[in-house]
Structures are given as C-alpha cells and as structure tokens.
Design an enzyme around this catalytic site. Structure first.
Site, PDB file in Angstrom:
ATOM      1  N   ASP A   1       0.830  -1.201   0.000  1.00 17.88           N
ATOM      2  CA  ASP A   1       0.000   0.000   0.000  1.00 17.88           C
ATOM      3  C   ASP A   1       0.866   1.254   0.000  1.00 17.88           C
ATOM      4  O   ASP A   1       2.067   1.217   0.311  1.00 17.88           O
ATOM      5  CB  ASP A   1      -0.917  -0.017   1.230  1.00 17.88           C
ATOM      6  CG  ASP A   1      -2.221   0.737   1.004  1.00 17.88           C
ATOM      7  OD1 ASP A   1      -2.316   1.493   0.020  1.00 17.88           O
ATOM      8  OD2 ASP A   1      -3.142   0.556   1.819  1.00 17.88           O
TER       9      ASP A   1
ATOM     10  N   ASN B   1      -0.377   5.227   1.144  1.00 18.11           N
ATOM     11  CA  ASN B   1      -1.582   5.964   1.511  1.00 18.11           C
ATOM     12  C   ASN B   1      -1.441   7.475   1.540  1.00 18.11           C
ATOM     13  O   ASN B   1      -2.262   8.147   2.162  1.00 18.11           O
ATOM     14  CB  ASN B   1      -2.092   5.464   2.861  1.00 18.11           C
ATOM     15  CG  ASN B   1      -2.952   4.221   2.709  1.00 18.11           C
ATOM     16  OD1 ASN B   1      -3.918   4.214   1.969  1.00 18.11           O
ATOM     17  ND2 ASN B   1      -2.570   3.155   3.395  1.00 18.11           N
TER      18      ASN B   1
ATOM     19  N   CYS C   1      -1.295  -1.345  -4.385  1.00 16.17           N
ATOM     20  CA  CYS C   1      -2.378  -0.581  -3.776  1.00 16.17           C
ATOM     21  C   CYS C   1      -1.832   0.789  -3.406  1.00 16.17           C
ATOM     22  O   CYS C   1      -0.695   0.903  -2.956  1.00 16.17           O
ATOM     23  CB  CYS C   1      -2.909  -1.307  -2.540  1.00 16.17           C
ATOM     24  SG  CYS C   1      -4.162  -0.390  -1.611  1.00 16.17           S
TER      25      CYS C   1
ATOM     26  N   ASP D   1     -10.686   1.790  -2.724  1.00 15.73           N
ATOM     27  CA  ASP D   1     -11.105   1.580  -1.337  1.00 15.73           C
ATOM     28  C   ASP D   1     -12.621   1.587  -1.198  1.00 15.73           C
ATOM     29  O   ASP D   1     -13.145   1.223  -0.142  1.00 15.73           O
ATOM     30  CB  ASP D   1     -10.509   2.670  -0.437  1.00 15.73           C
ATOM     31  CG  ASP D   1      -9.048   2.409  -0.100  1.00 15.73           C
ATOM     32  OD1 ASP D   1      -8.554   1.300  -0.394  1.00 15.73           O
ATOM     33  OD2 ASP D   1      -8.396   3.320   0.444  1.00 15.73           O
TER      34      ASP D   1
END
Length: 716
Positions: free
Chosen positions: A457, A459, A504, A526
């Site tokens: 990920d 973010n 991601c 998401d």
C-alpha cells in the site's frame, strides 16, 4: 515475413503487426517523421504516403505541430515539445542529425528498430526505439538520451514518444478521471482545439487520472469504429499532452514528470524513458480493450497464466484491532467458505493501534503476536490457504522508532514544515540506503513468516520534493524514486519467486503498465460498494484486464456509502474481477455463510473465463437499463455473463441482452438450467436475463458449447 522493413526507394520504415501498420521515415531535414498508423499497408502503399518537408505557408507558421515522431524544442517549432533540452550555457535547442539505425530480430516473434541521432552542435545522442511483436497490435516505443559531452545537460522534457493520428473530420478523447474512492470514471469528450493536458503531479500514477488515452472521430462505440489508443508504463508523476491543431490534425506526446521538473543528465549519463505503448483497431472501444487485456496478460504480467486465488482480507472486519486469536477465528471461517488466500491487513506491527503511530516499525507487535506471525501463518497454511500481510514500505509515522532514528529519511526541505497527510510522511526511496533498508526487512518478513502474498500500500502522495545535501535532489527525486521502487520489487521477486504482490495506493492510486510488470494484481478502489464498483470497474477495464482487478464482497450498510444491497449482488459485482471477501465473517448468519460458500464455489467454476477470457462490456452501468459484462473463451467453447439492474422502472421495456463473440451456428447450454440456446439468437436477438423483480437484481449465466455432431453447425 519480417515485422520491420525499410523501403530501398524512399527510406520509409514499415512496422507490421497482425492487423495494423505503422510507418515513419527521416525527412530531408533529418527529422524523424510520421507517415501512417492504421490498417495494414504494403511497403509500396506506405511509400505513397510519405510527404516531403515543405516550407511554412507564411511567416507566422512553423513546422506542423503534429507529425514528428519526437517534436523537439528549437527552430520554428511551436507545438508542445517531446524533447526540451537546456545546455550548460543556458541555450535550448536540438537539431536532428541521423547517425545510424539497427534492427534486432534475435528474439523469435519480436523485432526492434532503433533510430540513432545526435544534435548537430552539442554532444547529445538520442535513440528512438520501436518494438513490435507477431502476436499483438500493440507497438512499444521509448527514447534513450545520452550526454556525450563534459558538461551537464538538463532534460526539461524527455517524453517517451509522440503519436500522430491521421486527419479526421472530428476527434473525441476518451480517458478516466476520479479521486480517492471514485477512481476511473470514464469520460468521452470532443477534443477541443488547442492543448489538453492529462497529468499527475503527485509522485504516483494518481486516483485523479491514469496515463492512457483513446482517440476516435466521435462515431466509434463498443463494437465498431476506428480507435487509436496509447498507455504509458510509468508509476510516478507523468504528463500527456493531446493536441488538436487549427489545420485539423491531432496527436499526443507523453512521458515522465510534470511541468517545473527536469532530469539532470551528467557527463556520460543516460536517461531511458519508460515505454509508451500504442495500438490501433477498427473494432471500436471493446476491441481496443480486448487488445490491451491480451497484451497485459501476455507481455506485461509475469504470472498471468496462473489462476488467482479467492482472497480474504481482514481490514473491514477488524480495522486496527488485530491479534492472533481474532485472525485465526476469521481464517477458520474463511477456509470453510472456500477462501484460498488469507491476508492480515494493517495493525499487526509495532505500536500500531491507529493510523497515528507505528508505521515504519515492521516487527510483529509482541502483545498481539507474542510468537510473531509464524504461528498464524502455519495455522493458515494448515487450513489449506496461502498467507498474506499488508505492508506500506514507503511511509512512516512521526511517532515511530524508525522516524526517531532516521528523521532525515523522509521527503523534506530544510527550514520548512514537513507536511503530514494521514499522520504520515513519505520515506525518500530516491535514497539508495532507504530502498536497501526496505528490501532488507521485506525479504526477512517473507522468509521468516512464510508469507505468500503482500498487499503493498501507499496511503499518501508526495509533499516536499527534495532532500538536503544532495545536488539536484528535487529534480532527481521524481524518476529515481520510481526506479528504486521498481528495484526493490524486482529484487524481492527474484529472491522469492513464489511471492505474489498486489499494488495498492489508497485504492487505485498506482495502477499502470509499469507497476503491473512487477506485481500480480491491483486494488481497484477503497470503495467496496458494489453499485459504485460497477462504474469504477467499467473505467478500469478500458485498458486493464479483469485478471488484475481485485474486488471484495464486504458488509452492509457499506462503510463508505451506507448503501445496502443483497449479498448476491455484491458477489456478482466482485466476480467480475478477482473475487475477494472482506466482511466480518464472525457476524454473518448461517444463511449468509451458506450462500457465500455457494457463490465462492460458483466463481471457481467460471473464474478461468473471467481471468483469462475475452471481455465484452454490455450496457452502461450509469444508464437506466440493465448492464452486464461478458467473458468468453477465446476458442468459443464457453462464456459467462454477469448482469445487473439497480431499480426497475415501471413500464420500462424488457429488452433482451445481445451477447458478443460467440461462434455463428454454435449452440450453448445454460449450466444452471440446462436450456440450450443458439449462438445466432443470443448475439442477434438477445438473451432474456430473467432478472428477479425488485431493486438490486443480478444474475450469472454460464454457457457451455454443445458439441453433438449434427447439432453443432459452427463454421467448417
């Protein structure tokens, strides 16, 4: 037959793919110029399209802004440059001087053309690369620049390629826009005159746009019409400029970076631009998508032939409240449903109790996993599933041991605030020591805990773009960060060949051909609301295949939208990609668990079609009527249709759904009902879906070809 030929009379290079041709030549001025891109041509036909250079018609014009293979900055060129160079004395110009060419045909079924140039004054070399294959209409292009001098050169713009369309009566641009949780919203808009810029300035591919385009004359649809399409294989900031000129031409140029950044090129250094791939089709947007899907599966993904497992992810069930006992309870339930890969999401490491602390301290939390992750991993493997974990290697919380030990490792500018988004800072992967640190702990994690899968990920996006004490740190960041990221992924895959990775970035913030060459699948968004996902998945599928599109079944009301739709609808929406489960299984009723197990089993029966078949989009998920997606085996042996309707409109006509891609004369049996259908009826007159009444109706229809001799009249 050679894929690349050169005319002895005109010097026109002809690149031939299974259904298309691409032609170029070097004109009288030494500039590489476009000749044709479209339906197949013979060498003699391509020769007739090569137009010699002509002087501008008046003193207010220059060279045409569209038509060169890599427009440069200099002379009487006034369009957006693909190559813009600043030399040590401050001057900016490039003059083409051809120095050679070569064709590499050493790999069967693949040929590569390299055209070599240098500037007539400054020791700067440019090589234009073209690669074609016998099994795809996709043409790969990229540019390599080398500083042969003794002084630094700044590449203000160093695009991979420029693409030229033929003259058309009108032009329409297709692309996607979006934001977090609303990615890949498809836009089809008339191309305005002037320059249209699509870009990401965030250091990643971004949720807000994606580096691909499709262009047509405004009349193409899913099933017919000429479409020209390009896609950039790059996972950092990027820019594509689409241009429509006053004289009725259109083209585009694209590559790494955004305005205001540069690539410093020291003496002897080279810069290799990422691949810009392009294709032409006369079969409409659907054919363009299927060509991209086949290309990604065959020439981008490393393990596309594998069947991706049904996945369970713990995030929406547990959030940060992660421990061995609760994860094992979920894993046991997931195994009973037929799940094949169990993934522990955020919260398993360091002082991670929320998004405010612990990020960067990648050791299992002692009070939650007193024996580390290995006992849970072993238990998951005993349950017959593979084991995966969530990681975010590029980020750090200020409240972490890593940040306290290495505050200089984050992106920052001395004397200025360090921006925090989601309570985290970006680790500077452009630094070799940071990239090496990431590889070291990742490879230990995988080996020591028997990790089969990483959900990788990211973010937040870049903030301060530079690091102190480094020459050109701001400008080198944008490319070096991505190259080091690629390097970590490549090394990790080499050290652990069985490891599989999902890309991601807060959902679909980093999906492109570059990252897919190093991962196995992509977290699409998401937003797990099944209704929203239908639109998101439609835009995603324009270029990227279902084989990489992760989709989950989660609880209702949905955490983001608060919408409640039936479990069956949620499953059918997720079955259109790589099926995953993400709900709190400990709260599901026995009836829901039984239905889920049945639907998981049903997906396993048809996933070979979803993951490896040809995709057809049937209907508009944003429209009033039913929408559907169909996947068909390339040999015509079977197909599956997933159909959806949000709400029935009183008095609306009940229109059968016309299928695509079925062999004429064949017959197909519905595996659920046993009903036999004629392919011609299904494609020309349609299939009555039999959608149940009420809101949020969905259906899955699996068709297998009947082969009974006389009854099978498919083409002979």
């Amino acid at each position: 037959m050679p894929l690349i030929t050169r005319s002895p009379d005109t010097g026109v290079w002809l690149l031939t793919t299974p259904r298309t041709s691409y032609a170029l030549w070097i004109d009288e001025t030494g500039a590489p110029c476009h000749v044709a891109w479209g339906p197949r041509l013979t060498p003699e036909e391509a020769d007739t399209l090569a137009a010699p250079f002509t002087e501008p018609s008046n003193s207010f014009e220059g060279r045409p802004a569209v038509g060169e293979e890599l427009p440069v900055d200099g002379g009487t060129r006034y369009g957006p440059p693909s190559l813009q160079v600043r030399y040590a004395d401050g001057s900016r110009a490039f003059e083409w001087e051809p120095v050679g060419h070569r064709v590499d045909d050493s790999v069967p079924g693949r040929e590569e053309l390299v055209l070599e140039f240098r500037d007539r004054v400054v020791p700067l070399s440019v090589a234009l690369h073209y690669r074609v294959r016998a099994d795809t209409d996709v043409i790969e292009r990229w540019t390599v620049l080398r500083n042969d001098g003794e002084q630094r050169v700044d590449l203000l713009r160093a695009d991979s390629a420029a693409w030229t369309l033929p003259p058309l009566a009108d032009y329409r641009l297709s692309h996607v826009t979006g934001q977090w949780s609303a990615e890949t919203r498809l836009r089809r808009e008339r191309l305005p005159h002037g320059e249209t810029v699509l870009t990401s300035r965030r250091g990643i591919t971004s949720h807000h746009a994606n580096p691909w385009t499709m262009l047509d004359d405004g009349t193409a649809d899913e099933n017919r019409g000429r479409v020209w399409s390009t896609a950039l294989a790059w996972s950092g900031s990027w820019r594509i400029t689409v241009q429509r000129t006053p004289d009725g031409r259109a083209g585009l140029t694209g590559g790494v970076g955004h305005e205001g950044t540069r690539v410093p090129l020291g003496p002897g250094e080279e810069f290799t631009a990422p691949v810009s791939a392009g294709l032409f089709t006369d079969g409409g947007f659907g054919a363009a998508s299927r060509a991209w899907h086949a290309y990604v599966r065959t020439h981008v993904l490393r393990h596309a032939g594998e069947t991706a497992p049904v996945l369970y992810n713990s995030w929406e069930a547990t959030g940060f409240d992660v421990d061995e006992a609760s994860q094992l309870a979920l894993a046991e339930r997931a195994a009973r449903l037929g799940v094949e890969l169990y993934v522990v999401d955020d919260g398993w490491f360091g002082a991670r109790r929320s998004d405010r602390a612990g990020l960067g301290d990648w050791t299992p939390t002692p009070d939650r996993f007193p024996r580390g992750l290995r006992p849970l991993s072993d238990a998951v493997h005993r349950l017959g599933m593979r084991f995966g974990v969530w990681v975010e290697p590029e980020m750090v919380n200020p409240d972490s041991d890593l940040y306290r030990a290495h505050p200089d490792w984050v992106l920052h500018l001395p004397g200025r605030p360090r921006s925090e988004l989601r309570n985290q800072l970006v680790l500077n992967f452009a630094r070799r020591d940071v990239a090496d640190w990431a590889f070291d702990w990742l490879t230990r994690l995988v080996a020591e805990h028997r990790v089969d899968f990483l959900k990788w990920d990211m973010n937040r996006v870049f903030g301060e773009s530079g690091w102190p004490g480094t020459e050109d740190g701001n400008d080198r960041l944008w490319t070096r960060y991505v190259h080091h990221l690629y390097g970590v992924l490549d090394r990790l895959r080499e050290a652990h060949p069985e490891l599989r990775i999902e890309t991601c970035s807060g959902g679909g913030g980093r999906v492109d051909l570059g990252i897919l060459a190093r991962t196995d699948q992509a977290w699409t968004s998401d937003n797990t609301d099944a209704v929203d996902r239908l639109g998101i998945q439609q835009g995603f599928s324009q270029v990227y295949p279902a084989r990489v599109m992760s989709a989950w079944v989660t609880d209702v009301p949905n955490q983001l939208t608060r919408l409640s739709v039936p479990l069956r609808f949620r499953f059918h929406a997720a079955m259109a990609g790589l099926l995953g489960l993400g709900g709190d299984l400990t709260r599901w009723s026995e009836g829901e668990l039984a239905e889920a197990a049945e639907l998981v089993a049903r997906y396993k029966e048809i996933r070979h079609l979803v993951q490896h078949g040809d995709q057809y989009r049937l209907g508009d998920p944003y429209g009033d009527g039913p929408s559907a997606v169909q996947y068909a085996a390339s040999d015509g042996s079977e197909a599956v249709v997933l159909a959806f309707r949000a709400s029935p409109r009183h008095g609306a006509p009940r229109v059968p759904l016309r299928l695509r891609g079925l062999p004429p004369g064949a017959r197909f049996r519905d595996t659920a009902t046993g009903t036999v259908h004629h392919a011609t009826v299904l494609t020309e007159y349609g299939l009555d879906l039999g959608l149940p009444s009420g809101d949020w109706a969905s259906a899955l229809v699996h068709l297998e070809r009947v082969r009974d001799g006389a009854g099978d009249r498919a083409e002979n």
